[in-house]
Design a protein around this motif. Structure first.
Motif, PDB file in Angstrom:
ATOM      1  N   MET A  75       4.034   4.237  -6.939  1.00 30.08           N
ATOM      2  CA  MET A  75       4.159   3.985  -8.375  1.00 30.08           C
ATOM      3  C   MET A  75       2.965   4.530  -9.148  1.00 30.08           C
ATOM      4  O   MET A  75       3.121   5.061 -10.252  1.00 30.08           O
ATOM      5  CB  MET A  75       4.294   2.482  -8.622  1.00 30.08           C
ATOM      6  CG  MET A  75       4.411   2.079 -10.083  1.00 30.08           C
ATOM      7  SD  MET A  75       4.582   0.292 -10.281  1.00 30.08           S
ATOM      8  CE  MET A  75       2.944  -0.293  -9.807  1.00 30.08           C
ATOM      9  N   TYR A  76       1.781   4.426  -8.577  1.00 31.17           N
ATOM     10  CA  TYR A  76       0.570   4.932  -9.239  1.00 31.17           C
ATOM     11  C   TYR A  76       0.471   6.448  -9.088  1.00 31.17           C
ATOM     12  O   TYR A  76       0.194   7.168 -10.039  1.00 31.17           O
ATOM     13  CB  TYR A  76      -0.665   4.253  -8.650  1.00 31.17           C
ATOM     14  CG  TYR A  76      -0.560   2.751  -8.613  1.00 31.17           C
ATOM     15  CD1 TYR A  76      -0.711   1.993  -9.776  1.00 31.17           C
ATOM     16  CD2 TYR A  76      -0.287   2.085  -7.425  1.00 31.17           C
ATOM     17  CE1 TYR A  76      -0.598   0.604  -9.732  1.00 31.17           C
ATOM     18  CE2 TYR A  76      -0.175   0.704  -7.380  1.00 31.17           C
ATOM     19  CZ  TYR A  76      -0.329  -0.030  -8.535  1.00 31.17           C
ATOM     20  OH  TYR A  76      -0.209  -1.395  -8.507  1.00 31.17           O
ATOM     21  N   GLU A  77       0.714   6.919  -7.871  1.00 32.16           N
ATOM     22  CA  GLU A  77       0.557   8.339  -7.574  1.00 32.16           C
ATOM     23  C   GLU A  77       1.542   9.203  -8.343  1.00 32.16           C
ATOM     24  O   GLU A  77       1.224  10.333  -8.714  1.00 32.16           O
ATOM     25  CB  GLU A  77       0.734   8.560  -6.068  1.00 32.16           C
ATOM     26  CG  GLU A  77      -0.335   7.893  -5.237  1.00 32.16           C
ATOM     27  CD  GLU A  77       0.112   7.564  -3.833  1.00 32.16           C
ATOM     28  OE1 GLU A  77      -0.726   7.090  -3.047  1.00 32.16           O
ATOM     29  OE2 GLU A  77       1.299   7.769  -3.514  1.00 32.16           O
ATOM     30  N   ALA A  91      -2.888   8.100 -12.787  1.00 29.31           N
ATOM     31  CA  ALA A  91      -2.855   6.775 -12.167  1.00 29.31           C
ATOM     32  C   ALA A  91      -3.843   5.834 -12.837  1.00 29.31           C
ATOM     33  O   ALA A  91      -3.534   4.661 -13.105  1.00 29.31           O
ATOM     34  CB  ALA A  91      -3.162   6.898 -10.679  1.00 29.31           C
ATOM     35  N   GLU A  92      -5.031   6.338 -13.116  1.00 28.44           N
ATOM     36  CA  GLU A  92      -6.059   5.494 -13.726  1.00 28.44           C
ATOM     37  C   GLU A  92      -5.681   5.079 -15.144  1.00 28.44           C
ATOM     38  O   GLU A  92      -5.907   3.926 -15.546  1.00 28.44           O
ATOM     39  CB  GLU A  92      -7.397   6.233 -13.715  1.00 28.44           C
ATOM     40  CG  GLU A  92      -7.989   6.340 -12.315  1.00 28.44           C
ATOM     41  CD  GLU A  92      -9.030   7.434 -12.183  1.00 28.44           C
ATOM     42  OE1 GLU A  92      -9.334   8.094 -13.209  1.00 28.44           O
ATOM     43  OE2 GLU A  92      -9.532   7.643 -11.063  1.00 28.44           O
ATOM     44  N   ASP A  93      -5.089   5.991 -15.895  1.00 23.41           N
ATOM     45  CA  ASP A  93      -4.636   5.642 -17.247  1.00 23.41           C
ATOM     46  C   ASP A  93      -3.538   4.586 -17.187  1.00 23.41           C
ATOM     47  O   ASP A  93      -3.505   3.657 -18.004  1.00 23.41           O
ATOM     48  CB  ASP A  93      -4.132   6.883 -17.979  1.00 23.41           C
ATOM     49  CG  ASP A  93      -5.249   7.845 -18.359  1.00 23.41           C
ATOM     50  OD1 ASP A  93      -6.433   7.450 -18.297  1.00 23.41           O
ATOM     51  OD2 ASP A  93      -4.936   9.001 -18.705  1.00 23.41           O
ATOM     52  N   ALA A 141       0.835  -1.207   0.000  1.00 28.35           N
ATOM     53  CA  ALA A 141       0.000   0.000   0.000  1.00 28.35           C
ATOM     54  C   ALA A 141       0.865   1.251   0.000  1.00 28.35           C
ATOM     55  O   ALA A 141       0.716   2.126  -0.852  1.00 28.35           O
ATOM     56  CB  ALA A 141      -0.922   0.002   1.216  1.00 28.35           C
ATOM     57  N   HIS A 142       1.805   1.315   0.926  1.00 26.64           N
ATOM     58  CA  HIS A 142       2.543   2.560   1.128  1.00 26.64           C
ATOM     59  C   HIS A 142       3.651   2.756   0.102  1.00 26.64           C
ATOM     60  O   HIS A 142       3.758   3.835  -0.483  1.00 26.64           O
ATOM     61  CB  HIS A 142       3.112   2.597   2.543  1.00 26.64           C
ATOM     62  CG  HIS A 142       2.056   2.613   3.598  1.00 26.64           C
ATOM     63  ND1 HIS A 142       2.327   2.488   4.935  1.00 26.64           N
ATOM     64  CD2 HIS A 142       0.706   2.736   3.517  1.00 26.64           C
ATOM     65  CE1 HIS A 142       1.205   2.541   5.633  1.00 26.64           C
ATOM     66  NE2 HIS A 142       0.211   2.680   4.786  1.00 26.64           N
ATOM     67  N   ASN A 168      -6.783   7.177  -4.967  1.00 28.90           N
ATOM     68  CA  ASN A 168      -7.933   6.653  -4.239  1.00 28.90           C
ATOM     69  C   ASN A 168      -8.515   5.355  -4.769  1.00 28.90           C
ATOM     70  O   ASN A 168      -9.463   4.850  -4.184  1.00 28.90           O
ATOM     71  CB  ASN A 168      -9.064   7.699  -4.267  1.00 28.90           C
ATOM     72  CG  ASN A 168      -8.640   9.027  -3.703  1.00 28.90           C
ATOM     73  OD1 ASN A 168      -7.785   9.084  -2.838  1.00 28.90           O
ATOM     74  ND2 ASN A 168      -9.212  10.107  -4.204  1.00 28.90           N
ATOM     75  N   GLY A 169      -8.020   4.832  -5.884  1.00 27.82           N
ATOM     76  CA  GLY A 169      -8.763   3.790  -6.570  1.00 27.82           C
ATOM     77  C   GLY A 169      -8.212   2.393  -6.518  1.00 27.82           C
ATOM     78  O   GLY A 169      -8.604   1.544  -7.337  1.00 27.82           O
TER      79      GLY A 169
END
Length: 453
Positions: free
Chosen positions: A227-229, A238-240, A221-222, A414-415
């Motif tokens: 990597m996403y953020e 991040a979503e893309d 998580a942390h 958040n996702g």
């Protein structure tokens, strides 16, 4: 050595604080579960107060508390608050074993909705449009609420109660004692800078200056969350990125952020005090290593202060660094993650008088000296607002607040799915334990996301 005096505060307490706050559609992952073992006496509900309507002396507002132990700090102030405002405040805590979401749903089903509820961020997201009052336009929005409050559909529904963040924690006292000179954290701008300090510490006698904890929530998580953020610093970025992993068009082994973060992780592994058997590391011992100066750096968050302060000498100084990488012109080498880990919502179906009293209460939390003292100095929460500072006794909290006040923070994505930290954290554990290489880690993570189509 103090470690035997406070071991009972270790893994269970800190994991509660750090792992369960807001995940999968929430605004943060750090934070506590909010469960508490008993309801406070003052907050106990009676048949007479179930209507949450006007009391004999004026308006009564009720607060559902999901942050363990907090009621004991607030309740002594509520009598004075009633005398000054005419408003009676009743705080009750959730039952042992209930999640915040389960607890408030029981209240709704019983027709006993609290006027205000202190919830995890994902709960605000889930309840906002149906149950919560939009809070845009309130005075405190401009003082930190807009940045750290939970928004849904472009509207602000959450009042951010406490700030939590993660990065490379450092023991300033241990570094300066080992090196015999002042430590300027601003000199650490890249991974090469960080390596140079670690090498200097090793040469001066600190054999292993870094601690990596093995817990899946810390790794999955942390750390992996970065990597996403940090793809481009936005939720859309991040979503893309995740979308490309799901459809197979994105390859992690070719992704610059994945590689730069794991270049940093490799360096942390090189200097890891748990390196001989990293998957046998003990979290209580990790706290002691850091607090007592056996190591200089620990990837973690400010929430560990409750336990670290029990090990550390009171004169020791601590701080926080970004997770630096060898990347050029990279803003993330100067930023730390910071999020509002507990959020307060107002019930939109409360009476107009209760709604106004609830809004006044939120203003009291931000602007009244008594409330500020409770939040910062008694609860030792890190304020989300610019109107007051973290307690001097909360040294990691003060470090995080300094980043927040300087505008040097970024938000949590958040996702992530609810199983991300356990499954993907397990993949990083394999990497940490030398059971796979970077290509294998990339393949494991890609497989996870393809399964989420």
């Amino acid at each position: 050595m103090k470690r035997n005096q406070v071991l009972s505060l270790g893994l269970a307490a800190v994991m509660v604080l750090s792992a369960a706050g807001c995940s999968g559609g929430s605004k943060t992952l750090e934070g506590d579960t909010g469960s508490t073992a008993k309801q406070s006496e003052q907050g106990s509900k009676t048949e007479e107060s179930k209507s949450a309507g006007a009391s004999a002396g004026g308006v009564t507002i009720t607060i559902l508390n999901t942050k363990a132990g907090m009621e004991k700090f607030f309740e002594p102030a509520f009598e004075d608050y009633r005398e000054k405002t005419g408003v009676t405040v009743e705080m009750s805590s959730i039952s042992e074993g209930d999640s915040p979401y389960e607890a408030i749903q029981k209240r709704y089903a019983a027709g006993d909705a609290p006027t205000l509820a202190i919830m995890d961020c994902n709960d605000i997201v889930a309840l906002a449009e149906q149950k919560a009052l939009p809070l845009d336009g309130e005075k405190w929005v401009a003082d930190g609420g807009d940045k750290y409050g939970v928004k849904v559909g472009g509207k602000l529904y959450g009042f951010p109660f406490s700030l939590e963040g993660r990065g490379l924690l450092f023991n300033r006292t241990a570094i300066e004692k080992t090196l015999g000179r002042k430590f300027d954290e601003k000199s650490i701008q890249t991974l090469d800078d960080f390596k140079a300090v670690c090498d200097e510490l090793v040469a001066a006698g600190m054999e292993k200056p870094v601690c990596i904890s093995k817990e899946d929530w810390s790794l999955g998580a942390h750390y992996l969350g970065l990597m996403y953020e940090e793809q481009d610093g936005t939720a859309k970025g991040a979503e893309d990125f995740i979308g490309s992993l799901k459809d197979g068009s994105g390859k992690l082994i070719d992704n610059a952020r994945f590689n730069s973060l794991f270049d940093t992780f490799d360096v942390l592994m090189k200097y890891n005090i748990n390196g001989k058997d990293p998957l046998a590391a003990d979290y209580d011992t990790d706290n002691a290593y850091f607090a007592e100066g056996d190591v200089a750096f620990w990837f973690n968050g400010n929430w560990v202060w409750e336990v670290v302060s029990g090990f550390a000498d009171s004169s020791s100084e601590f701080g926080m660094l970004p997770v630096v990488q060898n990347t050029k012109d990279d803003k993330f080498n100067t930023l730390v993650n910071a999020v509002g880990s507990k959020q307060i919502m107002i019930d939109k179906n409360a009476s107009p008088e209760q709604i106004q009293a609830a809004k006044d209460f939120l203003n009291w939390l931000v602007y009244d000296k008594t409330a500020q003292d409770i939040v910062a100095n008694q609860i030792l929460a890190v304020p989300c607002f610019s109107t007051f500072d973290a307690s001097p006794d909360n040294k990691l909290g003060q470090a995080l607040k300094a980043y927040a006040d300087a505008g040097l923070t970024f938000d949590q994505y958040n996702g992530l799915p609810g199983d991300h930290w356990s499954v993907c954290g397990g993949f990083v554990q394999k990497y940490l334990g030398g059971k796979t290489d970077r290509a294998g880690l990339a393949a494991d993570l890609e497989g996870y996301w393809k399964s989420k189509k």
